[in-house]
Design a protein around this motif. Structure first.
Motif, short mmCIF file in Angstrom:
data_model
loop_
_atom_site.label_atom_id
_atom_site.label_comp_id
_atom_site.label_asym_id
_atom_site.label_seq_id
_atom_site.Cartn_x
_atom_site.Cartn_y
_atom_site.Cartn_z
N TRP A 1 1.55 -24.12 7.87
CA TRP A 1 2.07 -22.77 8.08
C TRP A 1 2.43 -22.11 6.77
O TRP A 1 2.88 -22.79 5.83
CB TRP A 1 3.31 -22.83 8.97
CG TRP A 1 3.01 -23.23 10.37
CD1 TRP A 1 2.86 -24.50 10.84
CD2 TRP A 1 2.79 -22.35 11.48
NE1 TRP A 1 2.57 -24.47 12.19
CE2 TRP A 1 2.52 -23.17 12.60
CE3 TRP A 1 2.79 -20.97 11.64
CZ2 TRP A 1 2.25 -22.63 13.87
CZ3 TRP A 1 2.54 -20.44 12.90
CH2 TRP A 1 2.27 -21.26 13.99
N GLY A 2 2.27 -20.81 6.72
CA GLY A 2 2.76 -20.03 5.61
C GLY A 2 4.22 -19.66 5.83
O GLY A 2 4.81 -19.98 6.86
N GLN A 3 4.77 -18.96 4.86
CA GLN A 3 6.18 -18.61 4.91
C GLN A 3 6.44 -17.33 5.69
O GLN A 3 7.59 -17.02 6.03
CB GLN A 3 6.74 -18.46 3.49
CG GLN A 3 6.43 -17.14 2.81
CD GLN A 3 4.99 -17.01 2.34
OE1 GLN A 3 4.20 -17.95 2.42
NE2 GLN A 3 4.64 -15.83 1.85
N GLY A 4 5.39 -16.59 6.00
CA GLY A 4 5.52 -15.37 6.79
C GLY A 4 5.64 -14.12 5.93
O GLY A 4 6.09 -14.18 4.79
N VAL B 1 -2.36 -28.83 1.77
CA VAL B 1 -2.81 -27.50 2.15
C VAL B 1 -1.61 -26.56 2.11
O VAL B 1 -0.60 -26.81 2.75
CB VAL B 1 -3.44 -27.49 3.55
CG1 VAL B 1 -3.86 -26.07 3.93
CG2 VAL B 1 -4.62 -28.44 3.61
N GLN B 2 -1.73 -25.48 1.38
CA GLN B 2 -0.66 -24.49 1.28
C GLN B 2 -1.20 -23.12 1.66
O GLN B 2 -2.33 -22.78 1.31
CB GLN B 2 -0.09 -24.46 -0.13
CG GLN B 2 0.63 -25.75 -0.51
CD GLN B 2 1.27 -25.68 -1.89
OE1 GLN B 2 0.67 -25.17 -2.82
NE2 GLN B 2 2.47 -26.17 -1.99
N LEU B 3 -0.38 -22.37 2.37
CA LEU B 3 -0.77 -21.05 2.83
C LEU B 3 0.24 -20.02 2.33
O LEU B 3 1.45 -20.28 2.33
CB LEU B 3 -0.79 -21.00 4.36
CG LEU B 3 -1.88 -21.76 5.11
CD1 LEU B 3 -1.66 -23.26 5.07
CD2 LEU B 3 -1.95 -21.30 6.55
N GLY B 4 -0.27 -18.85 1.95
CA GLY B 4 0.61 -17.79 1.50
C GLY B 4 0.15 -16.45 2.02
O GLY B 4 -0.98 -16.04 1.74
N TYR C 1 2.84 -14.80 10.60
CA TYR C 1 2.56 -16.08 9.96
C TYR C 1 1.09 -16.44 10.10
O TYR C 1 0.49 -16.22 11.17
CB TYR C 1 3.36 -17.20 10.64
CG TYR C 1 4.85 -17.06 10.57
CD1 TYR C 1 5.55 -16.34 11.54
CD2 TYR C 1 5.57 -17.65 9.53
CE1 TYR C 1 6.92 -16.21 11.48
CE2 TYR C 1 6.95 -17.52 9.48
CZ TYR C 1 7.62 -16.80 10.45
OH TYR C 1 8.98 -16.69 10.39
N CYS C 2 0.53 -17.01 9.07
CA CYS C 2 -0.78 -17.62 9.23
C CYS C 2 -0.60 -19.13 9.32
O CYS C 2 0.38 -19.68 8.82
CB CYS C 2 -1.75 -17.24 8.13
SG CYS C 2 -1.40 -17.89 6.51
N ALA C 3 -1.54 -19.76 9.97
CA ALA C 3 -1.47 -21.19 10.21
C ALA C 3 -2.87 -21.79 10.14
O ALA C 3 -3.86 -21.08 10.33
CB ALA C 3 -0.87 -21.46 11.59
N ALA C 4 -2.92 -23.07 9.87
CA ALA C 4 -4.22 -23.74 9.71
C ALA C 4 -4.20 -25.10 10.39
O ALA C 4 -3.17 -25.78 10.45
CB ALA C 4 -4.55 -23.91 8.23
N VAL C 5 -5.38 -25.46 10.89
CA VAL C 5 -5.56 -26.80 11.45
C VAL C 5 -6.97 -27.25 11.14
O VAL C 5 -7.92 -26.45 11.21
CB VAL C 5 -5.29 -26.81 12.97
CG1 VAL C 5 -6.23 -25.88 13.72
CG2 VAL C 5 -5.37 -28.23 13.52
N ARG C 6 -7.12 -28.49 10.79
CA ARG C 6 -8.45 -29.01 10.51
C ARG C 6 -9.18 -29.21 11.83
O ARG C 6 -8.66 -29.82 12.76
CB ARG C 6 -8.36 -30.32 9.74
CG ARG C 6 -9.70 -30.82 9.24
CD ARG C 6 -9.55 -32.01 8.32
NE ARG C 6 -10.83 -32.53 7.87
CZ ARG C 6 -11.51 -32.04 6.85
NH1 ARG C 6 -11.01 -31.05 6.16
NH2 ARG C 6 -12.67 -32.56 6.51
N GLY C 7 -10.40 -28.66 11.90
CA GLY C 7 -11.17 -28.76 13.12
C GLY C 7 -11.59 -27.40 13.60
O GLY C 7 -11.31 -26.38 12.97
N SER C 8 -12.23 -27.36 14.77
CA SER C 8 -12.80 -26.11 15.26
C SER C 8 -12.09 -25.52 16.47
O SER C 8 -12.46 -24.45 16.94
CB SER C 8 -14.27 -26.33 15.60
OG SER C 8 -14.39 -27.32 16.61
#
Length: 121
Positions: free
Chosen positions: A111-114, A1-4, A92-99
């Motif tokens: 996490w993204g790079q900001g 998973v990659q965030l930008g 920064y944006c961030a992600a986690v699997r789940g609710s």
């Protein structure tokens, strides 16, 4: 998973910006993730701004910031209105699997790079 993240920049107080976070994940997988936005000002701890899952959202800057997501585009957004100099930070944006929408950094896996937001008075 990659965030930008994208959409940061410089704006005068009272202005608006919309930050975007594009998430690279397997097809139809994005909807399984809870997304969060954090910010970190110079010399300060990273703080939670807001989070959103499939059915709910939480925002800590009530009345000025709005978080939303578009699962068809694998993206999450942070609309920021009436910006103040104290909103200056790297976002920064961030992600986690789940609710679970966590307000803690440890609650997110990716996490993204900001992106820098600078608000001048």
């Amino acid at each position: 998973v990659q965030l930008g993240e994208s959409g940061g920049g410089s704006v005068q107080a009272g202005g608006s910006l919309t930050l975007s976070c594009q998430v690279s994940v397997r097809p139809l997988g994005f909807s399984a993730y809870t997304m969060g936005w954090f910010r970190q000002a110079p010399g300060k701890e990273r703080e939670f701004v807001g989070g959103i899952n499939q059915t709910d959202y939480v925002d800590f800057v009530k009345g000025r910031f709005t978080i939303s997501r578009d699962d068809a585009k694998n993206a999450v957004y942070l609309r920021m209105n009436s910006l103040k100099p104290e909103d200056t930070a790297v976002y920064y944006c961030a992600a986690v699997r789940g609710s679970l929408i966590s307000s803690e950094r440890s609650g997110y896996q990716y996490w993204g790079q900001g992106t820098q937001v600078t608000v001048s008075s």
